[in-house]
Design a protein around this motif. Structure first.
Motif: not given
Length: 97
Positions: A6, A20, A56-58, A60, A64-66
């Motif tokens: 991340c 995403g 796109r990834w989150n 979660a 919680r940011r993309w």
């Protein structure tokens, strides 16, 4: 287990993230003029290439940011991560086929 880095939290377990879908998809400029078929094309139809994909990834279960990631769809290797709104990194797609 795959580690995904991340850009905000650092490397974390794959289970903390949600995919995403395809990155860099631009929303239609004038949505009122689109037919149902055009909306279906925008919402449901995406490329599914073998090799280099931009997604796109989150995070979660974390911040919680993309963010965006470049991934090899054959080996599942994450090649690069980069913030939303940034251009994709310079990677040779022929290398990942």
């Amino acid at each position: 287990m795959l580690l995904i880095s991340c850009p905000h939290c650092g490397p974390r377990c794959e289970s903390e993230f949600a995919n995403g879908g395809e990155a860099h998809i631009e929303r239609p400029k004038d949505p009122e003029t689109l037919s149902d078929a055009d909306w279906a094309e925008f919402v449901f139809f995406r490329d599914n290439p073998k090799g280099l994909v931009l997604e796109r990834w989150n995070h979660a279960q974390g911040c919680r940011r993309w963010f965006n990631a470049a991934r090899d769809s054959v080996t599942y290797e994450i090649l690069a991560v980069y913030p939303m709104g940034s251009p994709p990194p310079a990677l040779d797609p022929k290398r990942y086929v």
